[in-house]
Design a protein around this motif. Structure first.
Motif, PDB file in Angstrom:
ATOM      1  N   UNK A 151       0.811  -1.179   0.144  1.00 22.93           N
ATOM      2  CA  UNK A 151      -0.049   0.050   0.117  1.00 22.93           C
ATOM      3  C   UNK A 151       0.850   1.260  -0.043  1.00 22.93           C
ATOM      4  N   UNK A 152       1.930   1.394   0.719  1.00 24.81           N
ATOM      5  CA  UNK A 152       2.753   2.590   0.540  1.00 24.81           C
ATOM      6  C   UNK A 152       3.365   2.646  -0.803  1.00 24.81           C
ATOM      7  N   UNK A 153       3.424   1.646  -1.694  1.00 21.37           N
ATOM      8  CA  UNK A 153       3.805   1.777  -2.976  1.00 21.37           C
ATOM      9  C   UNK A 153       2.841   2.149  -3.835  1.00 21.37           C
ATOM     10  N   UNK A 154       1.464   1.411  -3.703  1.00 15.66           N
ATOM     11  CA  UNK A 154       0.151   1.752  -4.453  1.00 15.66           C
ATOM     12  C   UNK A 154      -0.712   2.969  -4.124  1.00 15.66           C
ATOM     13  N   UNK A 155      -0.824   3.258  -2.756  1.00 18.38           N
ATOM     14  CA  UNK A 155      -1.734   4.178  -2.362  1.00 18.38           C
ATOM     15  C   UNK A 155      -1.269   5.755  -2.734  1.00 18.38           C
ATOM     16  N   UNK A 156      -0.343   6.005  -3.019  1.00 18.00           N
ATOM     17  CA  UNK A 156       0.061   7.405  -3.362  1.00 18.00           C
ATOM     18  C   UNK A 156      -0.279   7.634  -4.720  1.00 18.00           C
ATOM     19  N   UNK A 157      -0.409   6.498  -5.521  1.00 17.12           N
ATOM     20  CA  UNK A 157      -0.682   6.503  -6.939  1.00 17.12           C
ATOM     21  C   UNK A 157      -2.191   6.615  -6.919  1.00 17.12           C
ATOM     22  N   UNK A 158      -2.863   5.878  -6.057  1.00 15.34           N
ATOM     23  CA  UNK A 158      -4.380   5.638  -6.109  1.00 15.34           C
ATOM     24  C   UNK A 158      -4.598   7.304  -5.690  1.00 15.34           C
ATOM     25  N   UNK A 159      -4.159   7.761  -4.752  1.00 14.53           N
ATOM     26  CA  UNK A 159      -4.621   9.213  -4.255  1.00 14.53           C
ATOM     27  C   UNK A 159      -4.211  10.090  -5.272  1.00 14.53           C
ATOM     28  N   UNK A 160      -3.182  10.119  -6.047  1.00 14.18           N
ATOM     29  CA  UNK A 160      -2.936  10.984  -7.352  1.00 14.18           C
ATOM     30  C   UNK A 160      -4.010  10.910  -8.352  1.00 14.18           C
ATOM     31  N   UNK A 161      -4.447   9.494  -8.643  1.00 13.67           N
ATOM     32  CA  UNK A 161      -5.459   9.551  -9.734  1.00 13.67           C
ATOM     33  C   UNK A 161      -6.674   9.886  -9.493  1.00 13.67           C
ATOM     34  N   UNK A 162      -6.861   9.971  -8.070  1.00  9.75           N
ATOM     35  CA  UNK A 162      -8.241  10.032  -7.468  1.00  9.75           C
ATOM     36  C   UNK A 162      -8.676  11.876  -7.304  1.00  9.75           C
ATOM     37  N   UNK A 163      -7.337  12.239  -6.976  1.00 11.94           N
ATOM     38  CA  UNK A 163      -7.323  13.848  -7.081  1.00 11.94           C
ATOM     39  C   UNK A 163      -7.751  14.342  -8.325  1.00 11.94           C
ATOM     40  N   UNK A 164      -7.139  13.669  -9.236  1.00 11.97           N
ATOM     41  CA  UNK A 164      -7.446  14.073 -10.832  1.00 11.97           C
ATOM     42  C   UNK A 164      -8.792  13.675 -11.178  1.00 11.97           C
ATOM     43  N   UNK A 165      -9.447  12.458 -10.534  1.00 14.69           N
ATOM     44  CA  UNK A 165     -10.569  11.911 -11.176  1.00 14.69           C
ATOM     45  C   UNK A 165     -11.936  12.146 -10.339  1.00 14.69           C
ATOM     46  N   UNK A 166     -11.763  13.210  -9.413  1.00 20.79           N
ATOM     47  CA  UNK A 166     -12.817  13.415  -8.454  1.00 20.79           C
ATOM     48  C   UNK A 166     -13.424  12.408  -7.453  1.00 20.79           C
ATOM     49  N   UNK A 167     -12.388  11.460  -7.039  1.00 11.67           N
ATOM     50  CA  UNK A 167     -12.605  10.557  -6.192  1.00 11.67           C
ATOM     51  C   UNK A 167     -13.051   9.213  -6.823  1.00 11.67           C
ATOM     52  N   UNK A 168     -13.588   9.281  -8.145  1.00 12.87           N
ATOM     53  CA  UNK A 168     -14.015   8.117  -8.658  1.00 12.87           C
ATOM     54  C   UNK A 168     -13.058   6.777  -8.715  1.00 12.87           C
ATOM     55  N   UNK A 169     -12.085   7.041  -8.955  1.00 11.05           N
ATOM     56  CA  UNK A 169     -11.283   5.701  -8.706  1.00 11.05           C
ATOM     57  C   UNK A 169     -11.325   5.175  -7.435  1.00 11.05           C
ATOM     58  N   UNK A 170     -11.364   5.924  -6.132  1.00 14.93           N
ATOM     59  CA  UNK A 170     -11.265   5.404  -4.910  1.00 14.93           C
ATOM     60  C   UNK A 170     -12.498   4.939  -4.463  1.00 14.93           C
ATOM     61  N   UNK A 171     -13.720   5.456  -4.908  1.00 14.98           N
ATOM     62  CA  UNK A 171     -15.147   5.106  -4.732  1.00 14.98           C
ATOM     63  C   UNK A 171     -15.077   3.793  -5.377  1.00 14.98           C
ATOM     64  N   UNK A 172     -14.695   3.688  -6.549  1.00 14.85           N
ATOM     65  CA  UNK A 172     -14.804   2.295  -7.176  1.00 14.85           C
ATOM     66  C   UNK A 172     -14.101   1.160  -6.318  1.00 14.85           C
ATOM     67  N   UNK A 173     -13.049   1.403  -6.145  1.00 10.39           N
ATOM     68  CA  UNK A 173     -12.136   0.619  -5.392  1.00 10.39           C
ATOM     69  C   UNK A 173     -12.824   0.307  -3.913  1.00 10.39           C
ATOM     70  N   UNK A 174     -13.381   1.002  -3.436  1.00 10.22           N
ATOM     71  CA  UNK A 174     -14.129   0.941  -1.925  1.00 10.22           C
ATOM     72  C   UNK A 174     -15.293  -0.031  -2.265  1.00 10.22           C
ATOM     73  N   UNK A 175     -16.056   0.307  -3.251  1.00 11.14           N
ATOM     74  CA  UNK A 175     -17.259  -0.471  -3.674  1.00 11.14           C
ATOM     75  C   UNK A 175     -16.966  -1.796  -3.940  1.00 11.14           C
ATOM     76  N   UNK A 176     -15.910  -2.199  -4.918  1.00  8.91           N
ATOM     77  CA  UNK A 176     -15.417  -3.430  -5.181  1.00  8.91           C
ATOM     78  C   UNK A 176     -15.166  -4.107  -3.851  1.00  8.91           C
ATOM     79  N   UNK A 177     -14.441  -3.625  -2.935  1.00  7.50           N
ATOM     80  CA  UNK A 177     -13.637  -4.343  -1.839  1.00  7.50           C
ATOM     81  C   UNK A 177     -14.747  -4.893  -1.070  1.00  7.50           C
ATOM     82  N   UNK A 178     -16.084  -4.516  -1.025  1.00  6.71           N
ATOM     83  CA  UNK A 178     -17.186  -5.160  -0.147  1.00  6.71           C
ATOM     84  C   UNK A 178     -17.395  -6.373  -0.747  1.00  6.71           C
TER      85      UNK A 178
END
Length: 337
Positions: A161-188
């Motif tokens: 996660x310390x390798x991946x999460x900064x990239x997820x955060x950077x992409x989410x900052x540009x994508x209005x949180x959509x990537x993170x919200x999708x990951x959150x939903x899929x993880x259920x």
């Protein structure tokens, strides 16, 4: 609360979780009747290290929040800083454990298997080769954490996660949180390959986004108590599910537990306690070192102390001392950056 200022409430929660993990292992080394009787009940919550680890995952995700623009230089600096935070205590405890394990096996130093639980009897039974030691040290290489320090399994998702999460955060900052919200939903519903624990990390990050946008949140005592109760119940959901014969290994239980962690992390960021606890603050400050060292201490002392309660108390004292020393050493390393 300022993000640059130490959050005492968070440190208290870290300390509590570290102690829960310690008791989850120390109480299960020797056969203790009342402990074994509580294991299949919801009272297992008070010494169930599994939920404490999910809390740590969620809390880690909370601190991956960044407003600043992604840069390769900043990313690499973050990797180095995280590595210096995680690896030195891990490597030191691993080497100590390997030496003790090797000596104990060579000279036949062990606890009578009739005195130990079936769970504890599985550990430190076989020699560990230098190659396997190195694989355990690297964390991401194929390895068996149970060979020397079982709690170190936690480091594999943390390092990923310390390798991946900064990239997820950077992409989410540009994508209005959509990537993170999708990951959150899929993880259920799905354990994602190689990053099966990403859900709690993303949940923690999204909570930080919410709190940052709100700037200031005020809650009353009744809501505070409700959040504490709900948070604990959700974190305890696996133990509660067992009482109703539900399959507590289902993927969504990890996410339910992370929701419990979010309740407590949210509360820790909006509610200021009127009193400070120096003990919990101390435990919180050394929580990682305490976590990564405690099992090595338990297995090292078990053959020498037949009384289970004396063994637990002495193991706690030795672990606290060792963790404090490792924490001071690690801080000096970080100051070199």
């Amino acid at each position: 609360m300022s993000e640059n200022k130490l959050n005492y409430n968070i440190q208290y929660l870290r300390g509590i979780c570290a102690i829960v993990v310690f008791f989850s292992h120390s109480l299960n080394i020797y056969k203790i009747g009342w402990v074994q009787s509580l294991m299949p009940t919801h009272f297992h919550f008070f010494f169930d290290g599994q939920w404490a680890v999910i809390f740590f995952f969620t809390l880690s995700g909370f601190y991956y929040y960044r407003e600043t623009q992604f840069s390769v230089r900043g990313y690499i600096r973050g990797l180095v800083k995280k590595s210096l935070r995680i690896y030195p205590p891990h490597l030191l405890s691993l080497i100590i454990g390997w030496i003790m394990l090797t000596v104990y096996i060579k000279y036949g130093i062990y606890v009578d298997s009739n005195e130990m639980t079936a769970w504890a009897s599985k550990f430190w039974q076989d020699n560990v080769s230098l190659k396997e030691l190195l694989c355990n040290a690297m964390v991401l290489a194929p390895h068996n954490p149970d060979a020397i320090n079982p709690p170190s399994w936690y480091l594999s998702p943390e390092v990923k996660m310390f390798i991946l999460m900064p990239i997820v955060v950077a992409i989410s900052n540009r994508g209005k949180l959509i990537p993170s919200i999708l990951l959150f939903a899929i993880s259920w519903f799905i354990l994602l390959p190689l990053i099966s624990c990403i859900g709690p990390f993303v949940a923690g990050y999204l909570l930080h986004v919410f709190l940052h946008k709100k700037h200031s949140v005020k809650i009353g005592k009744s809501l505070t108590l409700t959040l504490i109760l709900v948070g604990c119940l959700l974190l305890n959901s696996r133990n509660i599910a067992k009482q109703f014969s539900f399959d507590s290994t289902q993927t969504y239980f990890m996410m339910i537990q992370s929701m419990g962690a979010l309740c407590l992390i949210f509360l820790a960021n909006v509610w200021i306690f009127s009193r400070q606890s120096k003990v919990l603050l101390f435990l919180g400050n050394i929580s990682y070192e305490f976590y990564i060292l405690h099992f090595i201490v338990l297995m090292s002392l078990a053959p020498w102390i037949p009384n289970s309660y004396v063994f637990i108390v002495l193991s706690l004292v030795v672990t606290l001392f060792g963790a404090h020393w490792m924490n001071k050493f690690n801080k000096r390393l970080l100051l070199l950056l």
